[in-house]
Write a protein that holds these residues in place. Structure first.
Motif, mmCIF file in Angstrom:
data_model
loop_
_atom_site.group_PDB
_atom_site.id
_atom_site.type_symbol
_atom_site.label_atom_id
_atom_site.label_comp_id
_atom_site.label_asym_id
_atom_site.label_seq_id
_atom_site.Cartn_x
_atom_site.Cartn_y
_atom_site.Cartn_z
ATOM 1 N N MET A 202 0.838 -1.298 0.256
ATOM 2 C CA MET A 202 0.137 0.097 0.089
ATOM 3 C C MET A 202 0.705 1.308 0.063
ATOM 4 O O MET A 202 0.638 2.290 -0.567
ATOM 5 N N GLN A 203 1.671 1.268 0.909
ATOM 6 C CA GLN A 203 2.820 2.412 1.191
ATOM 7 C C GLN A 203 3.635 2.616 -0.305
ATOM 8 O O GLN A 203 3.854 3.762 -0.672
ATOM 9 N N TRP A 204 3.997 1.667 -0.902
ATOM 10 C CA TRP A 204 4.738 1.846 -2.308
ATOM 11 C C TRP A 204 3.911 2.187 -3.353
ATOM 12 O O TRP A 204 4.149 3.267 -3.999
ATOM 13 N N LEU A 205 2.507 1.890 -3.336
ATOM 14 C CA LEU A 205 1.710 2.485 -4.318
ATOM 15 C C LEU A 205 1.347 3.982 -3.968
ATOM 16 O O LEU A 205 1.212 4.681 -4.843
ATOM 17 N N LEU A 206 1.147 4.224 -2.818
ATOM 18 C CA LEU A 206 0.682 5.771 -2.502
ATOM 19 C C LEU A 206 1.978 6.595 -2.777
ATOM 20 O O LEU A 206 1.654 7.699 -2.917
ATOM 21 N N ARG A 207 3.169 6.247 -2.992
ATOM 22 C CA ARG A 207 4.296 7.000 -3.143
ATOM 23 C C ARG A 207 4.478 7.044 -4.657
ATOM 24 O O ARG A 207 5.260 7.936 -5.048
ATOM 25 N N ARG A 210 -0.456 8.314 -10.418
ATOM 26 C CA ARG A 210 -1.764 7.430 -10.676
ATOM 27 C C ARG A 210 -1.263 6.008 -11.303
ATOM 28 O O ARG A 210 -1.860 4.845 -11.003
ATOM 29 N N ARG A 211 -0.257 6.157 -12.273
ATOM 30 C CA ARG A 211 -0.171 4.805 -12.945
ATOM 31 C C ARG A 211 1.149 4.244 -12.132
ATOM 32 O O ARG A 211 2.133 5.015 -12.368
ATOM 33 N N ALA A 212 0.932 3.167 -11.435
ATOM 34 C CA ALA A 212 1.915 2.748 -10.415
ATOM 35 C C ALA A 212 2.446 1.292 -10.834
ATOM 36 O O ALA A 212 1.900 0.290 -11.178
ATOM 37 N N LEU A 213 3.988 1.187 -10.644
ATOM 38 C CA LEU A 213 4.675 -0.015 -10.899
ATOM 39 C C LEU A 213 4.293 -0.808 -9.934
ATOM 40 O O LEU A 213 4.569 -0.605 -8.548
ATOM 41 N N LEU A 214 4.086 -2.235 -10.000
ATOM 42 C CA LEU A 214 4.118 -3.133 -9.148
ATOM 43 C C LEU A 214 4.767 -4.475 -9.591
ATOM 44 O O LEU A 214 4.213 -5.205 -10.164
ATOM 45 N N PRO A 215 5.990 -4.755 -9.053
ATOM 46 C CA PRO A 215 6.728 -6.161 -9.252
ATOM 47 C C PRO A 215 5.564 -7.219 -8.630
ATOM 48 O O PRO A 215 5.344 -7.039 -7.392
ATOM 49 N N VAL A 261 -2.803 -13.456 -5.537
ATOM 50 C CA VAL A 261 -1.946 -12.463 -5.402
ATOM 51 C C VAL A 261 -2.405 -11.303 -6.190
ATOM 52 O O VAL A 261 -2.235 -10.179 -6.015
ATOM 53 N N GLU A 262 -2.556 -11.706 -7.464
ATOM 54 C CA GLU A 262 -3.232 -10.775 -8.531
ATOM 55 C C GLU A 262 -4.395 -10.160 -7.851
ATOM 56 O O GLU A 262 -4.593 -8.790 -8.174
ATOM 57 N N GLU A 263 -5.586 -11.010 -7.375
ATOM 58 C CA GLU A 263 -6.579 -10.216 -6.942
ATOM 59 C C GLU A 263 -6.237 -9.318 -5.718
ATOM 60 O O GLU A 263 -7.022 -8.208 -5.557
ATOM 61 N N ILE A 264 -5.428 -9.626 -4.938
ATOM 62 C CA ILE A 264 -5.054 -8.786 -3.941
ATOM 63 C C ILE A 264 -4.359 -7.532 -4.320
ATOM 64 O O ILE A 264 -4.698 -6.359 -3.669
ATOM 65 N N GLN A 275 -3.733 2.724 -10.893
ATOM 66 C CA GLN A 275 -3.579 1.772 -11.923
ATOM 67 C C GLN A 275 -2.467 1.010 -11.974
ATOM 68 O O GLN A 275 -1.267 1.708 -12.156
ATOM 69 N N LEU A 276 -2.544 -0.199 -12.137
ATOM 70 C CA LEU A 276 -1.334 -1.111 -11.938
ATOM 71 C C LEU A 276 -0.707 -1.302 -13.294
ATOM 72 O O LEU A 276 -1.234 -1.805 -14.070
ATOM 73 N N ILE A 277 0.735 -1.204 -13.197
ATOM 74 C CA ILE A 277 1.777 -1.738 -14.124
ATOM 75 C C ILE A 277 2.333 -2.848 -13.696
ATOM 76 O O ILE A 277 3.314 -2.675 -12.744
#
Length: 358
Positions: A202-207, A210-215, A261-264, A275-277
């Motif tokens: 959550m903290q990584w996304l909030l930093r 709007r288009r956010a990278l998530l490994p 993991v994808e759903e969470i 919005q996830l990348i």
């Protein structure tokens, strides 16, 4: 009649104690390390202020589970009728010597002390679902030593500690074992004392914008993350601990329908307005990158040890838990139904950290 609790004023112990003292007509001794005594006294004052019924019934006693006899006089606990052992080194990066001293030796010392309590009616012991290690497949409530490798020394030493508890149960000690999955804040208020696990994401996304990278490590469509809110654990344990039939049982306090993991990740993205990348990575590469690539951990602030839980091969069976909670109205709520409140609380409380108490 006296209740002994270790692990106060921690996250779960603080929430459980009022309910315990409503169920049993007794006083409570909270065994705390000297460094946590002022915090424990403040927590007792808060609990008594919120519920005058508790006034004068909770004593904070300085001691140490890593010491034989818990660092107390030999006869200090002979009147204990019910014990709650929650104290542990809950830190995924804990050193093995520290984890053994607190989790294994500490549990052994608690058990040895309780052997000298002639009026003991029950030990309530907090373990963790992750005593399973990286077992590939369904892990039942009676399973323990399944030969799987462990993600870290926390898991390994909690497995060894639960084995100690089970040996005492086999020899006649009345006990119940509770294994929570990953515990997050209250599903109604979002309140928590510690930001770890899903909060790192959550903290990584909030930093990010709007288009956010998530490994995403491993196969995010196949592996599941088992998350439960604190109030479910507290309510379930409060109910189960009062059942005569719960003696001798082990309960996995887990979500019987955990998200992948994808759903969470999608639920966290929606709750944070991102919005996830998605960037797929092998688990070992993701973990090694956070551990060794200069500046990456400082940027993402996701501990390498947390990666393992987003590529975890075990599913947790909850047969005993669901059977004995039947008719109580207590069940694990779906993660999507309360994730917004977790994010809201996190945004409003930047002072809450991620450090463990031990």
């Amino acid at each position: 009649m006296t209740v002994l609790m270790t692990g106060f004023p921690g996250f779960l112990g603080s929430a459980l104690l009022p309910g315990i003292l409503k169920r049993v007509d007794s006083s409570a001794i909270c065994l705390v390390q000297p460094k946590f005594a002022p915090l424990a006294e403040r927590r007792v004052a808060e609990l008594s202020g919120a519920d005058p019924f508790l006034e004068g019934r909770i004593a904070v006693v300085e001691g140490d589970i890593t010491q034989p006899g818990l660092g107390l006089a030999a006869d200090a606990l002979t009147g204990v009728t019910e014990a709650w052992h929650l104290a542990a080194a809950y830190d995924l990066a804990v050193r093995r010597d520290v984890a053994v001293r607190v989790n294994v030796d500490g549990t052994r010392n608690v058990l040895d002390t309780l052997e000298r309590c002639p009026m003991l009616t029950r030990l309530h012991y907090f373990s963790t679902c992750y005593v399973s290690g990286r077992y590939a497949g369904p892990f039942g409530e009676e399973d323990l030593e399944v030969g799987a490798p462990f993600n870290n020394y926390y898991e390994e030493t909690k497995n060894l500690a639960e084995a100690e508890v089970r040996r005492h149960m086999a020899a006649g000690m009345p006990a119940t074992v509770y294994r929570p999955a990953i515990v997050v804040g209250d599903s109604r208020t979002g309140e928590t004392q510690k930001f770890d696990g899903p909060y790192f994401v959550m903290q990584w996304l909030l930093r990010q914008p709007r288009r956010a990278l998530l490994p995403l490590a491993g196969d995010p469509t196949a592996t599941r993350v088992n998350v439960v809110p604190r109030d479910f654990v507290v309510d379930a344990v409060g109910y189960l601990s009062g059942l005569p039939a719960s003696e001798g049982r082990t309960y996995q306090l887990a979500d019987p329908r955990p998200l992948t993991v994808e759903e969470i990740a999608e639920a966290l993205a929606e709750a944070t307005g991102r919005q996830l990348i998605k960037v797929p990575l092998p688990r070992k590469l993701a973990r090694a990158s956070l551990a060794h690539v200069p500046g990456l951990y400082r940027l993402m602030r996701i501990p390498p040890e947390a990666v393992d839980y987003f590529a975890h091969p075990t599913t947790y069976l909850t047969d005993h838990c669901r059977a004995d909670l039947a008719g109580s109205g207590i069940e694990a709520p779906p993660f999507r139904s309360y994730v917004d409140r977790l994010v809201e609380f996190m945004r409003g409380h930047p002072e809450v950290g991620s450090a463990a108490m031990f």
